[in-house]
Motif scaffolding. Structure first.
Motif, short mmCIF file in Angstrom:
data_model
loop_
_atom_site.label_atom_id
_atom_site.label_comp_id
_atom_site.label_asym_id
_atom_site.label_seq_id
_atom_site.Cartn_x
_atom_site.Cartn_y
_atom_site.Cartn_z
N GLN A 690 90.61 94.73 31.60
CA GLN A 690 89.88 93.68 30.90
C GLN A 690 90.81 92.61 30.31
OE1 GLN A 690 86.62 94.98 28.26
NE2 GLN A 690 87.17 97.08 28.77
N PHE A 691 91.93 93.07 29.72
CA PHE A 691 92.70 92.16 28.86
C PHE A 691 94.13 91.91 29.33
CE2 PHE A 691 89.67 94.48 26.12
CZ PHE A 691 88.90 93.41 25.67
N LEU A 692 94.53 92.38 30.50
CA LEU A 692 95.91 92.21 30.93
C LEU A 692 96.33 90.75 30.84
CD1 LEU A 692 98.44 93.53 32.24
CD2 LEU A 692 97.47 92.89 34.46
N GLY A 693 97.44 90.50 30.15
CA GLY A 693 97.96 89.15 30.03
C GLY A 693 98.39 88.62 31.39
N THR A 694 98.23 87.34 31.58
CA THR A 694 98.53 86.74 32.88
C THR A 694 99.99 86.97 33.26
OG1 THR A 694 96.86 85.03 32.54
CG2 THR A 694 98.56 84.60 34.21
N THR A 695 100.16 87.51 34.45
CA THR A 695 101.49 87.78 34.98
C THR A 695 101.68 86.95 36.24
OG1 THR A 695 101.47 90.04 34.13
CG2 THR A 695 103.02 89.56 35.88
N SER A 696 102.81 86.27 36.32
CA SER A 696 103.10 85.43 37.48
C SER A 696 104.14 86.11 38.35
CB SER A 696 103.61 84.06 37.04
OG SER A 696 102.62 83.37 36.31
#
Length: 1009
Positions: A690-696
Motif C-alpha cells: 500500500q505505502f511503499l515509497g517510490t523507488t527508481s
C-alpha cells in the motif's frame, strides 16, 4: 491455534506424533491414537490443533495437518527452526527466500528468511507461535512476512503445518496455509545443548548453543530458552562450482561448448558478460570516442590497426593510441575485455548471520481448581547479518580535464554521465569488494487470561493482547554522485591552498576541486589522474574515503493485537456433541522505513533512489466455527461430521469482507475415511504494497520497444507509434529505461481473493500385530487466487502500450508510460502495486507410514510425495494461462522419505530428498534442437545419514548431510523471456531446493540437569 488441557505425562505428544515419527512426516491420520510412552492410565483430554479453534478429544479434523517433532529434526541435522520450515518436506520443493538471496533485491531486505507454502509466496503463509501471529520483520520498505530468524528453536516441542487456506479461521494472509510453532509445556530442570555443522570444504559452518530451563509450583510454572546461532560466511571462492561462472552454452547437435574462449588462457572465459546472468563486468578498460588503434588478442584485428572505442592499457603499444590496445567497438566481442577480477569470488554465496534469541513463558492459576489462569510470553531476537559484494566503478572525466593526459584530451564521447556535462572519457575500474549490513531487534510480548466460563457449563475462554516491534538498521557502501562530480571538476590549485587537498595534474602543475575555491569547508578531494594505474584500480585512499561512504537507513514495524476466543458444547445430538467456537480480534500495524538521505535525494551513483515508506492499517474481525456430528456407529458410517467457519473482517485500507469454510469427515470403517473442505480466503494488501515509497531503478536501453523499429517483422502498431513520437526507423536508444515503483494505496489497491478445495482419503488397515502398523493418505488440493496484488512489470507495460492501436489516445497501460524525456528520449515507466494477476495451484500429496518390529528394535518408514497438476498464472484476464509446472525452480514432483531404526536408546536414520527434472524450453519459447542455451536440469537427490544415542539425562547425535556431495545442476546464462527470468549462482539456478553447502558433518550434544 493450540490450546491444551492434558496430563503432564506426554500423552499429547504421543497423540500428535502418531503417524508422524520422523522429520519428514506424513499428514496426521483422521484419528490419532495414543502410543509411544503413554501408559494405559494416561489419557488425552482435549487438544486444539492448527486449522481449528475447537477442542477435541480425538484428532478428526477434515483438514490434513502435518506434525514435525523437533527431536527428529535434530536427528536430521537441521540446525534452526528456519532450516526446518524451509526444508522440502514442508514446502514441497517450492522456492524459499533464504541466505542465498543476500545479493538480490528481496522483500524483507538482505538476510531475511521466509517460508512459502504451495509456492504461493511468503505473504500468503501465516506463521504462529502457540496459536498467535508472528509479526513481519526485516529492513527496507518491503517488509511483509515473518522472518524465520526471529523464531526460537531449543524450546520448540513440535511444528504443525496446515497446507490449505484458512482465512475464516485465522484471518488475512492464510491463503496457502498456516504454520504453528508449539513450545514445550511443563518444563522441569535445565537442558543445555550445542550443535555444530562443518562442511567438508571450507566455509559455511553453522553453530548453535542453547539453554532451556523451567520450574513449577502448585499453581504456577515458568520456562524459557536462551540461544545463540551463527551461520558462518560461505563465499563463491569456497566452492568449485562457483569459481568459474560461464555462459554455459552448447552446440545443440554436437554438445560441444560454444562459450567464448579467453585469448589470454585458451579456456572458456570465467565470468563473461555476453549473457544476462553471467555476472562479469568490464574492468581495466578505457572508453573513448571511436578512434584508430591496434587491436588486442582476440579482437577483430589483433596486432593490426582498426577502429575502437574501448581500450586496455598496454605499454608496448606505440602506434594508434599509444599505451593502449583496442578491446571493443564495431564487431568486436565484448569479452575481449577484462571482465573477471579474483575479488569477485569474495562475494557471499550464503549470507553470514548471527542471532541471539530469548523466549520466556509463564502461567499462574488464579484459583485452586484451575478455572482461571493468567499467562504471558515474551520473545526477543537480535539478528546481525552481512553480505560481501563486488563493485565496478565507472569514473567519468571531462575530456579536456587537467586530470586527463594530453594524449587523451579531445578523445571523449557522450556517455550520459551523471558526473559532468559534455564529452568525457570513462574509466571502467574494478573497484573491489563492498559490504552490506543489517541489525534487527525484534520484540514480542503477550499477556492473557484463560479459563472456564463459570456461567456456561464446559465453555472456556482465552483473551490475550500482544505488542510486537521490529527495529532494524541497514547499511551499505556507495559512491556519492555529488562527491564524485565535485572530484572530477578540477582547477589549478591556488598558491597556499591546503596541500592535503591537492592532486598532481596529468600535464604538470597541481589541481584541486573547483568547488573548494568558493567553499573550502567542503574538503573536496580531487579524483586521481587518468592513467593505467587508475584504470587498473589503484586508487588513492583519501579520494576513496571522500567519494565512497556508508549510507544507513532505518526500518521500524509495529503490531498490536487483541484476541478473544470462546468455545464449548451447545447441545447434544444422537451422534455426539455439537461444538461451537466464537471470537473477535483487533489488529493494528504500522511501518516506517527511512532510507539514507542520499538515497532519497538520488545521490547514490548508479543505484536506485528510495523514498520513505510510511503507513498504517488496522482491522476488526468477528469469527465463528461449528462442528456437528451427524452420524455415528452405523453400517458403513463409523462417523460423519460436518464443520463450518466464517469470519467478518473490516479493514481501514479497503473496507469489509467475509470468508467461510465448510468441511466434512466421513469415516466409513475404522480403517478408511474421507475428508474434504471448501472455503474462501483473502489477503489484505501488506503495508508495503500500500505505502511503499517510490523507488527508481533502471533497465537496459536495449529493451526500448522503438529500437530499430523500421526493421522487418516489427509489429505494425509499434512502427506507427514510434513514428508518431518522431523517432527515425533506425532509432537506437542510448538512455536506460527508468522504472519507478511504489505502493498502490493511492490507486485503490484492494484485497486479493481466493478459493480453496481439498479432498483426501486415509487408509489405516488393522494389521495383525506381527505385521506392524501401516497408514496411507492421499490429499488433493486446488487453490485459485484472483485479483492478486502484484506489479505488472515494466516489460509488460511497454509491450502492451506500444502494440496498442490506441497508444496514448486510450491504451490503458500507456498512462503508466510518460512522454519521452526531451533531449534524451528516455522512457520513464510507473510500475506500482495493483490488483492484476490470477494463479491456480493444484495437485496431490501422498503420505505413507509403516512401522514394525525388527529384532529388539523397531523400524519406521515415512514418505511424502507431492505431485503438482497445475502451477499456472496470468497477469491479465484476456491472457492465456502460463503454465510453470515442471519448469525450472517449480518441480512437478518432490519426494521426501526417511527410514529410522530404534533400539534401546539408539536411533539410526537414513533420509532422502528428491526433486524431479525441470524444463523451461517451452515456457521461454526456445527450441532445444536449435538454441545453444541449456534450460533443462536433471532430477536432483540428496542422501543423509545419522545416529543418535539418548540416555535419561544426556544425548548425542552425529550425522552427515548430502553424504554423496551432490552439486546443484547447471543452466545457461541469459535465460530470460516475457514469462520468466532465471538468476544463477555460479552456473546453477538460484533455487532453495538445491544444496549449496555440500557434504557436511554435524554433531549435537545435550545434557539435562
Amino acid at each position: 491455534m493450540t490450546n491444551y488441557r492434558v496430563s503432564k505425562s506426554g500423552a499429547l505428544r504421543a497423540a500428535l506424533l502418531t503417524g508422524a515419527a520422523a522429520m519428514l512426516l506424513t499428514s496426521v491420520p483422521a484419528m490419532a491414537q495414543s502410543s509411544q510412552g503413554a501408559s494405559e492410565g494416561e489419557s488425552l483430554t482435549e487438544i486444539v490443533v492448527v486449522g481449528s479453534r475447537l477442542r477435541r478429544d480425538q484428532f478428526n479434523s477434515p483438514s490434513p495437518v502435518q506434525v514435525i517433532n523437533r527431536e527428529e529434526s535434530v536427528l536430521a541435522g537441521l540446525v534452526s527452526t528456519g532450516d526446518l520450515l524451509q526444508s522440502s518436506g514442508i514446502t514441497s520443493g517450492s522456492s524459499q527466500l533464504n541466505n542465498a538471496f543476500g545479493g538480490f533485491v528481496t522483500n524483507g531486505g538482505p538476510g531475511a528468511n521466509t517460508v512459502s507454502l504451495r509456492g504461493l509466496g511468503a505473504g500468503r503463509t501465516l506463521v504462529l507461535i502457540n496459536g498467535r501471529r508472528v509479526m513481519p520483520s526485516g529492513t527496507r520498505g518491503s517488509v511483509g512476512s515473518t522472518d524465520l530468524n526471529t523464531l526460537p528453536n531449543a524450546i520448540v516441542d513440535h511444528v504443525e503445518v496446515l497446507r490449505e487456506g484458512a482465512s475464516s479461521i485465522y484471518g488475512s494472509d492464510a491463503i496457502a496455509g498456516v504454520i504453528n510453532i508449539v513450545t514445550q509445556k511443563n518444563v522441569e530442570g535445565v537442558t543445555a545443548e550445542g550443535q555444530f555443522t562443518r562442511p567438508f570444504d571450507n566455509g559455511g559452518e553453522q553453530a548453535r548453543a542453547s539453554i532451556v530451563g523451567g520450574t513449577s509450583g502448585d499453581r504456577w510454572q515458568v520456562a524459557g530458552s536462551l540461544e545463540y546461532y551463527q551461520q558462518m560466511n560461505l563465499t563463491l571462492a569456497d566452492r568449485d562450482w562457483t569459481q568459474c561462472n560461464l555462459d554455459y552454452q552448447r552446440n545443440p547437435t554436437t554438445g560441444a561448448s560454444t562459450d567464448f574462449i579467453d585469448p589470454m588462457t585458451g579456456q572458456p572465459k570465467c565470468y563473461p558478460v555476453t549473457g544476462t546472468g553471467s555476472n562479469g563486468v568490464t574492468i581495466n578498460t578505457l572508453g573513448t570516442a571511436s578512434i584508430a588503434g591496434i587491436g588486442a588478442p582476440g579482437s577483430v584485428s589483433p596486432g593490426t590497426s582498426s577502429t575502437f572505442n574501448r581500450w586496455r592499457p598496454n605499454s608496448a603499444i606505440t602506434a594508434g593510441l599509444p599505451g593502449f590496445e583496442g578491446v571493443g567497438g564495431g564487431t568486436n566481442n565484448i569479452n575481449v575485455r577484462d571482465t573477471f577480477d579474483p575479488r569477485t569470488l569474495n562475494r557471499s554465496l550464503l549470507s553470514p548471520v548471527k542471532t541471539y534469541n530469548f523466549f520466556g513463558q509463564a502461567s499462574y492459576q488464579l484459583d485452586e481448581e484451575g478455572a482461571a489462569e493468567a499467562y504471558a510470553e515474551f520473545l526477543y531476537n537480535r539478528r546481525e547479518s552481512w553480505q560481501t559484494g563486488y563493485r565496478q566503478l565507472s569514473l567519468d572525466y571531462p575530456h579536456m580535464s587537467a586530470l586527463v593526459p594530453t594524449s587523451l584530451q579531445g578523445r571523449g564521447t557522450a556517455f550520459g554521465s551523471l558526473l559532468h556535462t559534455g564529452s568525457g572519457l570513462r574509466a571502467f575500474i574494478g573497484f573491489g569488494n563492498d559490504r552490506s549490513e543489517q541489525e534487527i531487534d525484534f520484540y514480542k510480548g503477550t499477556g492473557g487470561l484463560r479459563g472456564d466460563l463459570t456461567f456456561v457449563p464446559n465453555w472456556r475462554y482465552d483473551f490475550n493482547v500482544s505488542h510486537a516491534n521490529s527495529e532494524g538498521s541497514y547499511k551499505q557502501q556507495s559512491f556519492l554522485t555529488d562527491k564524485m562530480s565535485n572530484s572530477v571538476n578540477v582547477v589549478a590549485a591556488p598558491a597556499g591552498f591546503n596541500s592535503a587537498l591537492v592532486r598532481p595534474g596529468a600535464n604538470g602543475g597541481n589541481v584541486t576541486c573547483a568547488v573548494n575555491i568558493t567553499n573550502p569547508a567542503e574538503n573536496c578531494i580531487a579524483a586521481p589522474i587518468l592513467n593505467s594505474a587508475t584504470i587498473g584500480g589503484v586508487l588513492p585512499k583519501d579520494w576513496v574515503n571522500y567519494v565512497f561512504r556508508d549510507v544507513i537507513g532505518n526500518t521500524e514495524y509495529r503490531e498490536n493485537t487483541a484476541t478473544l476466543n470462546m468455545d464449548g458444547p451447545i447441545f447434544e445430538m444422537p451422534a455426539g456433541t455439537v461444538q461451537l467456537a466464537l471470537g473477535a480480534e483487533y489488529r493494528e500495524a504500522k511501518i516506517d522505513d527511512t532510507p539514507d538521505p542520499n538515497s532519497v535525494a538520488g545521490n547514490l551513483l548508479n543505484l536506485t533512489t528510495s523514498a520513505p515508506t510510511r503507513g498504517k492499517d488496522n482491522v476488526y474481525e468477528l469469527f465463528g466455527e461449528v462442528e456437528v456430528p451427524l452420524l455415528k456407529d452405523l453400517p458403513l458410517v463409523e462417523e460423519l461430521t460436518f464443520t463450518g467457519s466464517g469470519r467478518y473482517t473490516e479493514y481501514d485500507s479497503y473496507g469489509s469482507d467475509w470468508t467461510y469454510k465448510v468441511g466434512g469427515n466421513y469415516r466409513a470403517t475404522k480403517w478408511f475415511s474421507i475428508r474434504s473442505t471448501y472455503g474462501t480466503s483473502f489477503r489484505a494488501p501488506a503495508l508495503y504494497e500500500q505505502f511503499l515509497g517510490t523507488t527508481s531503478g533502471f533497465q537496459s536501453s536495449q529493451n526500448d520497444p522503438c529500437n530499430n523499429w523500421g526493421a522487418a517483422g516489427v509489429n505494425a502498431n509499434v512502427k506507427a507509434n514510434c513514428a508518431a513520437e518522431g523517432l527515425a526507423p533506425t532509432y537506437s536508444a542510448t538512455q536506460s529505461i527508468q522504472v519507478n515503483s511504489g505502493g498502490g494505496r493511492a490507486a485503490g489497491v484492494e484485497a486479493e481473493t481466493s478459493k480453496n478445495f481439498g479432498l483426501g482419503a486415509v487408509f489405516q488397515p488393522d494389521l495383525p500385530e506381527e505385521f506392524g502398523e501401516f497408514s496411507f493418505a492421499a490429499d488433493y488440493f486446488d487453490i485459485q487466487i484472483d485479483n492478486s496484488v502484484s506489479r505488472i512489470g515494466y516489460s509488460e507495460i511497454l509491450t502492451r502500450c506500444y502494440t496498442s492501436a490506441e497508444f496514448r489516445n486510450g491504451a490503458p497501460l500507456c498512462r503508466l508510460v510518460s512522454a519521452r524525456e526531451a533531449g534524451t528520449n528516455r522512457l520513464i515507466v510507473s510500475d506500482s502495486y495493483t490488483n492484476i494477476a490470477s494463479s491456480i495451484t493444484s495437485g496431490l500429496d501422498y503420505n505413507i507410514r509403516y512401522r514394525t518390529e525388527v529384532g529388539e528394535g523397531d523400524v519406521t518408514l515415512n514418505g511424502q510425495l507431492t505431485q503438482f497438476f497445475k502451477q499456472k498464472s496470468k497477469t491479465f484476464a484476456d491472457q492465456a494461462w502460463d503454465e510453470y509446472n515442471g519448469t525450472l525452480n517449480t518441480p512437478e514432483y518432490t519426494l521426501n522419505a526417511d527410514l529410522t531404526y530404534r533400539i534401546d536408546g539408539f536411533s539410526f536414520r537414513y533420509g532422502l530428498e528428491w526433486i524431479a527434472s525441470m524444463d523451461s524450453y517451452e515456457l521461454l519459447g526456445l527450441n532445444p534442437a536449435t538454441d545453444v542455451r541449456i534450460a533443462k536440469v536433471p532430477s536432483y537427490d540428496l542422501h543423509h545419514f545419522s545416529a543418535q544415542y539418548k540416555a535419561e539425562d544426556w544425548g548425542v547425535t552425529v550425522g552427515v548431510r548430502n553424504a554423496f556431495d551432490k552439486q546443484p545442476p547447471k543452466i545457461s546464462a541469459g535465460l530470460t523471456g516475457a514469462k520468466a527470468t532465471y538468476n544463477r549462482i555460479g552456473n546453477s539456478p538460484l533455487y532453495s531446493g538445491y544444496d549449496y553447502n555440500g557434504r557436511r558433518v554435524y554433531m549435537t550434544v545435550s545434557k539435562s540437569f
